[in-house]
Design a protein around this motif. Structure first.
Motif, short mmCIF file in Angstrom:
data_model
loop_
_atom_site.label_atom_id
_atom_site.label_comp_id
_atom_site.label_asym_id
_atom_site.label_seq_id
_atom_site.Cartn_x
_atom_site.Cartn_y
_atom_site.Cartn_z
N LYS A 79 -9.03 -40.46 23.79
CA LYS A 79 -10.26 -40.79 24.52
C LYS A 79 -11.44 -39.94 24.04
CE LYS A 79 -8.22 -40.33 28.64
NZ LYS A 79 -6.79 -40.33 28.32
N THR A 80 -11.16 -38.72 23.59
CA THR A 80 -12.28 -37.83 23.21
C THR A 80 -13.07 -38.43 22.05
OG1 THR A 80 -10.75 -36.06 23.80
CG2 THR A 80 -12.84 -35.40 22.82
N ASP A 384 -5.17 -30.57 24.77
CA ASP A 384 -4.46 -31.18 23.65
C ASP A 384 -3.51 -30.16 23.02
OD1 ASP A 384 -3.83 -33.14 21.79
OD2 ASP A 384 -5.39 -32.45 20.41
#
Ligand SMILES: Nc1ncnc2c1ncn2[C@@H]1O[C@H](COP(=O)(O)OP(=O)(O)OP(=O)(O)O)[C@@H](O)[C@H]1O
Length: 612
Positions: A79-80, A384
């Motif tokens: 998503k980043t 992450d």
């Protein structure tokens, strides 16, 4: 969201977008085809990223069109980059047209925790490094003194990565001029949007909202849906397009990637350390391993317990100084140690326990204790962790959403992973909640979370005596001493780290966080498990895990540059977790597995065996 075909894009809001033709089949979409600035395509190529993930291939064109977007996609689905890339594209275009010079930043990226702030900042910087056009990016954290904030905002930067609390402080202290925000802000991004309100940022967001210009494009990213996301959507977005992306080919609303195999082990709360030891010492799970507990005390108890058996680990929690936390994460990501024990976040059970324990203490000492936990800390949400193959829930999380986020620390991007949850009878309730959140009504729970097949009762019993003996020897006093000692070390380290990293920003090797904690002499004999204690079936299971590890190209030594998990679609047939049962000592498949006894068999009767 019922009734939509798998893998399709759902459009909601005033503007309805129903797309999906061709999405039934997973397509490899190259970033080059998404219309991004060439500098960004080049940066991605240099980073070795070529194929867009589903959320990227859907969200990027919409954001480039200037739409407000609400996107929900699984943990680890990328998503980043899905918002960073189109955001950079728009800014590079502004720079080219020379409209980027304004009195205030062009973009705010708001995240719920400092760890995320740092992570998003790093990911964004690593892309900008390869761009010839220089965009200025800063991160602001609540711990910065106002002077430092002013210096960071001088210029002003194009992009600010921060928390809502920090923006609100900047506005109320006049560090950011409200009127100039109205003139300059072209994009507002809320990452991990499902958490922002539960982290108590509602007031802070309300300080910002009156100053957001009507023309500002707003993006909301989240892994789970919640009423909070809906609230934010109403508060900030105009005619948004809503994307809900499940993985193509899997259950339509699956929110844990199907590349993550989920297992449970039933045991009493008292036996959890024993089972933990068996999993690690008998090498029945792949490294790196992230172990979740609900309290800091338990984290240190396990660390002390494991270290007596020669298993070194580090603890990550809300009590540690920020520099240390970031450094621990970086070292773990770089493969300098294999076992990390983490508490969820400062909103976890720790607070609850603290409240209970401190009812008797004075108001001042309670306040002091509360302040010691960093309210912007969050390990689980969005962080992450690189190449974590196994997530172990030593304690079950308190909510199903917590479970999703914990398990989502493995199987990220194109990797696969495993989760093992140790479930005591008191924790069984949470399984039902997990089932409802995973929206798996039509499935048996065993199809989602299956019994862990590589550990049998004999293997556990062979370690019982030693484990209980050692567990008893770790007293509450030892735990408190270790916790104090670790904190003291880390506070000292934190200062050194700050100074050191100013000069050597890329150096990771300065301080190790998995050093021995216990002041007591550790008997050498506990480090090795004698051959005769390990039954042949467990030896075989452990051997299979090692062979698989080797086949996956994962070395046991630290500092491996690249440590991938199973590659998608590359090893399911050779995956021991799908083919082996330690209880029967047989490969699963044709023959039905022999039922064990006690808790294990009770549970299996309720949950039919997972078919492989
Ligand atoms: N297209 C891609 N190809 C390969 N790797 C990618 C790609 N996109 C992102 N990644 C990598 O995948 C990892 C996970 O990405 P990211 O942190 O953005 O996931 P996320 O969806 O935000 O997860 P979470 O919900 O847990 O925050 C990162 O290491 C990132 O660099």
């Amino acid at each position: 969201m019922g009734g939509l075909p798998e893998g399709k894009l759902t459009g909601q809001g005033e503007e309805q977008r129903k797309e999906g033709d061709g999405l039934e089949e997973e397509q490899d979409v190259s970033f080059d085809t998404l219309g991004l600035d060439e500098q960004l395509s080049r940066a991605l190529r240099k980073k070795g990223i070529t194929v867009a993930t589903p959320i990227q291939r859907e969200a990027i064109p919409l954001i480039l069109e200037g739409k407000d977007v609400v996107a929900r996609a699984k943990t680890g689905s990328g998503k980043t980059l899905a918002y960073l890339l189109p955001m950079f594209h728009s800014l590079l275009k502004l720079c080219f047209e020379k409209h980027a010079t304004k009195a205030s930043p062009n973009v705010f990226i708001l995240v719920p925790t400092r760890e995320l702030c740092q992570q998003v900042y790093q990911e964004a910087s690593s892309l900008l490094e390869f761009c010839t056009e220089k965009l200025k990016l800063v991160q602001l954290t609540a711990s910065m003194p106002p002077r430092e904030m002013r210096i960071s905002l001088a210029g002003p930067p194009n992009i600010v990565v921060t928390t809502p609390a920090c923006i609100s402080t900047c506005i109320s202290k006049g560090i950011l001029k409200a009127s100039s925000i109205k003139d300059s802000l072209s994009m507002l991004i809320l990452d991990e949007a499902d958490l922002l309100l539960s982290y108590g940022y509602e007031k802070d967001l309300k300080v910002l909202t009156p100053h957001i210009p009507r023309s500002c494009q707003c993006i909301l990213m989240s892994a789970t849906s919640s009423t909070d996301v809906e609230t934010l959507k109403k508060l900030l977005l105009h005619n948004p397009v809503t994307l809900t992306l499940s993985e193509v080919g899997s259950s339509k609303d699956e929110i844990i990637p199907s590349s993550v195999q989920q297992f449970w082990i039933s045991c009493s709360a008292l036996d959890k350390q024993l089972y933990m030891l068996a999993l690690l010492k008998l090498e029945l799970v792949q490294k790196k391993v992230l172990i979740f507990v609900n309290t800091i005390d338990m984290a240190f108890r396990i660390r002390l317990f494991l270290e007596k058996f020669g298993i070194k680990s580090a603890v990550l929690n809300a009590e540690l100084p920020q520099n240390s936390r970031i450094h621990i994460l970086e070292e773990f990501n770089a493969g300098l140690f294999d076992y990390l024990i983490a508490t969820d976040d400062s909103h976890s059970k720790e607070k609850e326990q603290m409240n209970k324990e401190n009812k008797s203490k004075s108001r001042n000492s309670r306040r002091r204790l509360k302040q010691n936990l960093d309210s912007e800390f969050g390990v689980v949400r969005g962080i992450d962790f690189k190449n974590v193959y196994t997530v172990v829930n030593f304690d079950m999380p308190q909510t199903a959403a917590g479970y999703v986020h914990r398990v989502g620390r493995t199987g990220r991007a194109h990797n696969t992973g495993t989760s093992v949850s140790l479930i005591s009878p008191e924790e069984e309730e949470i399984l039902e909640e997990i089932k409802s959140v995973l929206e798996a009504d039509k499935k048996e729970l065993s199809e989602i979370i299956a019994p862990f097949p590589l550990l049998n009762k004999n293997a556990v019993e062979s370690l019982r005596y030693r484990a209980q003996d050692v567990a008893r020897s770790v007293t509450s006093r030892d735990v408190q001493d270790a916790r104090r000692q670790d904190l003291k070390n880390e506070i000292l380290n934190s200062q050194k780290l700050k100074a050191h990293f100013l000069e050597n920003p890329r150096d990771l090797d300065l301080l190790k966080h998995d050093k021995l904690l216990s002041s007591k002499v550790i008997p050498a004999h506990l480090k090795e498990i004698p051959e005769y204690l390990v039954d042949p079936t467990t030896k075989e299971a452990s051997q299979i895990v090692k062979l698989t590890r080797a086949a996956m190209g994962i070395d046991n030594g630290p500092k491996k540059k690249h440590r991938p998990g199973f590659r998608k679609g590359s090893g399911k047939t050779s995956d021991p977790l799908r083919t082996f049962s330690a209880e029967s000592g047989k490969r699963r498949g044709g023959k039905r597995r022999k039922e064990g006894d006690g808790d294990e068999s009770r549970r299996r009767k309720r949950r039919p065996k997972k078919t492989s």
